[in-house]
Design a protein around this motif. Structure first.
Motif, PDB file in Angstrom:
ATOM      1  N   SER A 109     -15.500  -7.537   2.922  1.00 56.60           N
ATOM      2  CA  SER A 109     -15.489  -7.658   4.101  1.00 56.60           C
ATOM      3  C   SER A 109     -15.808  -7.166   5.390  1.00 56.60           C
ATOM      4  CB  SER A 109     -13.674  -8.720   4.646  1.00 56.60           C
ATOM      5  OG  SER A 109     -14.345  -9.324   6.172  1.00 56.60           O
ATOM      6  N   HIS A 110     -16.175  -7.907   6.363  1.00 52.47           N
ATOM      7  CA  HIS A 110     -16.238  -7.488   7.466  1.00 52.47           C
ATOM      8  C   HIS A 110     -15.749  -7.189   8.321  1.00 52.47           C
ATOM      9  CE1 HIS A 110     -21.504  -6.735   6.220  1.00 52.47           C
ATOM     10  NE2 HIS A 110     -20.877  -7.893   5.787  1.00 52.47           N
ATOM     11  N   GLU A 111     -15.337  -7.746   8.344  1.00 54.35           N
ATOM     12  CA  GLU A 111     -14.113  -8.179   9.917  1.00 54.35           C
ATOM     13  C   GLU A 111     -12.690  -6.841   9.690  1.00 54.35           C
ATOM     14  OE1 GLU A 111     -10.436 -11.239  10.396  1.00 54.35           O
ATOM     15  OE2 GLU A 111     -10.620  -9.938   8.188  1.00 54.35           O
ATOM     16  N   PRO A 112     -12.809  -6.345  10.408  1.00 59.67           N
ATOM     17  CA  PRO A 112     -12.051  -5.698  10.831  1.00 59.67           C
ATOM     18  C   PRO A 112     -11.086  -5.039  10.180  1.00 59.67           C
ATOM     19  CG  PRO A 112     -12.656  -5.884  12.927  1.00 59.67           C
ATOM     20  CD  PRO A 112     -12.825  -6.967  12.067  1.00 59.67           C
ATOM     21  N   ILE A 113     -10.539  -3.805   9.102  1.00 65.46           N
ATOM     22  CA  ILE A 113      -9.087  -3.815   8.098  1.00 65.46           C
ATOM     23  C   ILE A 113      -7.946  -3.971   9.243  1.00 65.46           C
ATOM     24  CG2 ILE A 113      -9.198  -1.185   9.400  1.00 65.46           C
ATOM     25  CD1 ILE A 113      -8.441  -2.881   5.752  1.00 65.46           C
ATOM     26  N   GLY A 114      -8.199  -3.737  10.319  1.00 63.07           N
ATOM     27  CA  GLY A 114      -6.859  -4.091  11.699  1.00 63.07           C
ATOM     28  C   GLY A 114      -6.385  -5.087  11.604  1.00 63.07           C
ATOM     29  N   LYS A 115      -7.619  -6.040  11.292  1.00 61.49           N
ATOM     30  CA  LYS A 115      -8.023  -7.056  11.321  1.00 61.49           C
ATOM     31  C   LYS A 115      -7.045  -7.981  10.575  1.00 61.49           C
ATOM     32  CE  LYS A 115      -9.675 -11.528  13.741  1.00 61.49           C
ATOM     33  NZ  LYS A 115     -11.036 -12.304  14.456  1.00 61.49           N
ATOM     34  N   GLN A 116      -7.179  -7.413   9.369  1.00 62.41           N
ATOM     35  CA  GLN A 116      -7.059  -7.977   7.684  1.00 62.41           C
ATOM     36  C   GLN A 116      -4.931  -7.259   8.248  1.00 62.41           C
ATOM     37  OE1 GLN A 116      -9.420  -7.666   4.115  1.00 62.41           O
ATOM     38  NE2 GLN A 116     -11.266  -6.489   5.805  1.00 62.41           N
ATOM     39  N   ILE A 117      -5.433  -5.933   8.150  1.00 57.93           N
ATOM     40  CA  ILE A 117      -3.941  -5.880   7.746  1.00 57.93           C
ATOM     41  C   ILE A 117      -3.009  -6.595   8.870  1.00 57.93           C
ATOM     42  CG2 ILE A 117      -2.554  -4.390   8.667  1.00 57.93           C
ATOM     43  CD1 ILE A 117      -4.108  -1.939   7.926  1.00 57.93           C
ATOM     44  N   PHE A 118      -3.177  -7.252  10.194  1.00 58.60           N
ATOM     45  CA  PHE A 118      -2.885  -8.141  11.060  1.00 58.60           C
ATOM     46  C   PHE A 118      -2.256  -9.320  10.577  1.00 58.60           C
ATOM     47  CE2 PHE A 118      -3.140 -11.940  13.196  1.00 58.60           C
ATOM     48  CZ  PHE A 118      -1.730 -11.803  14.309  1.00 58.60           C
ATOM     49  N   LEU A 160       8.555 -11.401   3.862  1.00 55.04           N
ATOM     50  CA  LEU A 160       9.261 -10.299   4.992  1.00 55.04           C
ATOM     51  C   LEU A 160      10.349 -10.906   6.007  1.00 55.04           C
ATOM     52  CD1 LEU A 160       6.552  -7.598   6.356  1.00 55.04           C
ATOM     53  CD2 LEU A 160       8.007  -7.432   4.550  1.00 55.04           C
ATOM     54  N   VAL A 161      11.921 -10.660   5.659  1.00 56.10           N
ATOM     55  CA  VAL A 161      12.873 -11.459   6.344  1.00 56.10           C
ATOM     56  C   VAL A 161      13.363 -10.997   7.720  1.00 56.10           C
ATOM     57  CG1 VAL A 161      13.364 -11.898   4.446  1.00 56.10           C
ATOM     58  CG2 VAL A 161      14.560 -10.577   5.011  1.00 56.10           C
ATOM     59  N   PRO A 162      13.717 -11.528   8.983  1.00 54.84           N
ATOM     60  CA  PRO A 162      13.970 -10.881   9.970  1.00 54.84           C
ATOM     61  C   PRO A 162      14.376  -9.528   9.909  1.00 54.84           C
ATOM     62  CG  PRO A 162      13.895 -12.886   9.927  1.00 54.84           C
ATOM     63  CD  PRO A 162      13.842 -13.062   8.666  1.00 54.84           C
ATOM     64  N   GLY A 163      14.459  -8.912  10.167  1.00 54.95           N
ATOM     65  CA  GLY A 163      15.747  -7.279  10.180  1.00 54.95           C
ATOM     66  C   GLY A 163      14.789  -6.218   9.878  1.00 54.95           C
ATOM     67  N   THR A 164      13.945  -6.920   9.091  1.00 54.02           N
ATOM     68  CA  THR A 164      12.938  -5.661   8.065  1.00 54.02           C
ATOM     69  C   THR A 164      12.641  -4.604   8.604  1.00 54.02           C
ATOM     70  OG1 THR A 164      12.530  -7.924   6.304  1.00 54.02           O
ATOM     71  CG2 THR A 164      11.579  -5.594   5.980  1.00 54.02           C
ATOM     72  N   PRO A 165      12.895  -2.977   8.741  1.00 57.87           N
ATOM     73  CA  PRO A 165      12.325  -2.319   9.270  1.00 57.87           C
ATOM     74  C   PRO A 165      10.887  -2.402   8.732  1.00 57.87           C
ATOM     75  CG  PRO A 165      13.689  -1.189   7.678  1.00 57.87           C
ATOM     76  CD  PRO A 165      13.414  -3.140   7.376  1.00 57.87           C
ATOM     77  N   LEU A 166       9.417  -1.902   9.506  1.00 52.42           N
ATOM     78  CA  LEU A 166       8.337  -1.127   9.787  1.00 52.42           C
ATOM     79  C   LEU A 166       7.996  -0.709  10.162  1.00 52.42           C
ATOM     80  CD1 LEU A 166       6.671  -4.831   9.636  1.00 52.42           C
ATOM     81  CD2 LEU A 166       7.311  -3.605   7.196  1.00 52.42           C
ATOM     82  N   SER A 167       7.481   0.660   8.755  1.00 49.69           N
ATOM     83  CA  SER A 167       7.123   1.256   9.465  1.00 49.69           C
ATOM     84  C   SER A 167       5.387   1.801   9.417  1.00 49.69           C
ATOM     85  CB  SER A 167       7.868   3.256   9.152  1.00 49.69           C
ATOM     86  OG  SER A 167       6.775   3.367   7.605  1.00 49.69           O
ATOM     87  N   GLU A 168       4.794   2.702  10.882  1.00 55.23           N
ATOM     88  CA  GLU A 168       3.140   2.741  10.709  1.00 55.23           C
ATOM     89  C   GLU A 168       2.796   3.644   9.271  1.00 55.23           C
ATOM     90  OE1 GLU A 168       1.697   4.530  13.877  1.00 55.23           O
ATOM     91  OE2 GLU A 168       2.852   2.506  15.628  1.00 55.23           O
ATOM     92  N   THR A 169       3.719   4.237   9.129  1.00 53.13           N
ATOM     93  CA  THR A 169       3.378   5.373   7.495  1.00 53.13           C
ATOM     94  C   THR A 169       3.392   4.654   6.421  1.00 53.13           C
ATOM     95  OG1 THR A 169       4.495   7.041   9.469  1.00 53.13           O
ATOM     96  CG2 THR A 169       3.867   7.472   6.322  1.00 53.13           C
ATOM     97  N   GLU A 170       4.319   4.059   6.080  1.00 52.11           N
ATOM     98  CA  GLU A 170       5.128   3.319   5.265  1.00 52.11           C
ATOM     99  C   GLU A 170       3.887   2.036   4.731  1.00 52.11           C
ATOM    100  OE1 GLU A 170       8.107   1.584   2.754  1.00 52.11           O
ATOM    101  OE2 GLU A 170       8.874   1.628   4.850  1.00 52.11           O
ATOM    102  N   VAL A 171       3.888   1.316   6.317  1.00 48.70           N
ATOM    103  CA  VAL A 171       2.646  -0.177   5.639  1.00 48.70           C
ATOM    104  C   VAL A 171       0.862   0.730   5.869  1.00 48.70           C
ATOM    105  CG1 VAL A 171       2.309  -1.676   6.723  1.00 48.70           C
ATOM    106  CG2 VAL A 171       4.066  -1.120   7.290  1.00 48.70           C
ATOM    107  N   SER A 172       0.421   2.015   5.646  1.00 50.78           N
ATOM    108  CA  SER A 172      -0.179   2.933   6.124  1.00 50.78           C
ATOM    109  C   SER A 172      -0.343   3.536   4.757  1.00 50.78           C
ATOM    110  CB  SER A 172      -1.029   3.575   7.106  1.00 50.78           C
ATOM    111  OG  SER A 172       0.716   4.854   6.817  1.00 50.78           O
ATOM    112  N   GLU A 173       0.317   4.141   4.083  1.00 49.39           N
ATOM    113  CA  GLU A 173       0.119   4.065   3.200  1.00 49.39           C
ATOM    114  C   GLU A 173       0.104   2.932   1.797  1.00 49.39           C
ATOM    115  OE1 GLU A 173       4.153   6.488   1.639  1.00 49.39           O
ATOM    116  OE2 GLU A 173       3.159   7.759   3.098  1.00 49.39           O
ATOM    117  N   VAL A 191      -4.408   3.576   4.475  1.00 43.94           N
ATOM    118  CA  VAL A 191      -5.939   3.740   5.309  1.00 43.94           C
ATOM    119  C   VAL A 191      -4.970   4.549   6.214  1.00 43.94           C
ATOM    120  CG1 VAL A 191      -6.971   1.313   4.930  1.00 43.94           C
ATOM    121  CG2 VAL A 191      -4.329   1.099   6.863  1.00 43.94           C
ATOM    122  N   SER A 192      -5.315   4.894   7.209  1.00 41.49           N
ATOM    123  CA  SER A 192      -4.887   5.347   8.713  1.00 41.49           C
ATOM    124  C   SER A 192      -4.082   4.475   9.358  1.00 41.49           C
ATOM    125  CB  SER A 192      -5.896   5.931   9.614  1.00 41.49           C
ATOM    126  OG  SER A 192      -6.533   5.642  10.413  1.00 41.49           O
TER     127      SER A 192
END
Length: 290
Positions: free
Chosen positions: A62-71, A83-96, A100-101
């Protein structure tokens, strides 16, 4: 095999995890010296929760920016209940997860916070937010204003080819409803509204709606099919299409308004069925039902 949407069970803390983030050595030292100052202790941390692997939703070519696809992938997971309410998300875990960076993940998080589906708690982290009934009503009010105008304009400008595409979409909705495929139905529902905006060469209107209807979409996932029967929604779509086919601007606009007000009917029973998913309700200073 097609199945109904099944909401995951609420997240539970791992009994083996430390509830306050203090190591065993620190805990021993603390018990040996009760008067030791608390400031030397590690701050509380949330338990780790295994996240669903969403990497398959990225389109490598895809030519769409990777950030938009992740969003979009994270937003869909929140809307669907993966992903239910209360689920914790970390930039490190999601990037892994996405390999991606952290920068595109950070961009996606910022947009999700702006959409009202993530919240950042100082010194605790980022979490999937509960649904705000007030923001649902506010989003619907703004969406109705935009889409009613779109439907009115489309009734005058829509072409025969575009009407045919809408009719085909409606047939596909009926097929999905027959087998209770709510996932496919919701995708077709989204496209139905997109096609109407596209018919007046105003996709920007649909893009604007995407940014304000996040809370509405979460309720829609929870409402199908028990609270808002698919057959009812199909009838509402058919009324919109009938107004467009007749090039009757008044009829198309009114049908669109009636359709988008359906969520006002379903909001309360959905919240009562899923109390852990909703914030306490707040009344508006101005009534937004009309």
């Amino acid at each position: 095999m097609v199945t109904k949407n099944v909401l995951p069970a609420p997240l539970r803390r791992d009994a083996s995890s430390s509830s306050d983030g203090i190591s065993s050595s620190e805990r021993t030292a603390s018990s040996a010296s009760p008067a030791a100052p608390a400031r030397g202790r590690a701050r509380a941390t949330e338990p780790r929760v295994a996240l669903p692997n969403l990497r398959a939703q990225l389109q490598v070519e895809s030519h769409e920016p990777i950030g938009k696809q992740i969003f979009r992938a994270l937003r869909e997971a929140i809307f669907s209940g993966a992903l239910v309410p209360g689920t914790p998300l970390s930039e490190t875990e999601v990037s892994e997860m996405f390999q991606v960076s952290r920068q595109p993940v950070r961009e996606a998080f910022i947009k999700l916070v702006e959409s009202g589906v993530l919240q950042v708690l100082p010194q605790r982290g980022t979490f999937v937010k509960k649904i705000s009934p007030r923001r649902v009503r506010e989003g619907r009010f703004i969406r109705e204003a935009i889409e009613a105008a779109v439907a009115r304009k489309a009734a005058v400008e829509i072409s025969m080819e575009q009407l045919a595409e809408l009719a085909e979409n409606l047939r596909d909705q009926k097929t999905a409803a027959k087998v209770n495929d709510t996932t496919s139905f919701l995708a077709l529902d989204e496209r139905f509204h997109f096609l109407i905006a596209q018919s007046i060469d105003c996709v920007a209107a649909w893009d604007t709606i995407q940014d304000i209807k996040a809370q509405m979409d979460r309720v829609r996932y929870l409402s199908l099919p028990e609270v808002s029967p698919l057959e009812l929604l199909i009838k509402q779509h058919a009324r919109i299409l009938s107004g467009l086919k007749a090039h009757d601007a008044d009829a198309a606009e009114e049908a669109m308004r009636a359709h988008l007000r359906e969520i006002l009917v379903s909001l309360k029973p959905v919240a009562e069925r899923n109390p852990d998913w909703f914030e306490p309700d707040e009344g508006e200073r101005v009534h937004l039902a009309n």
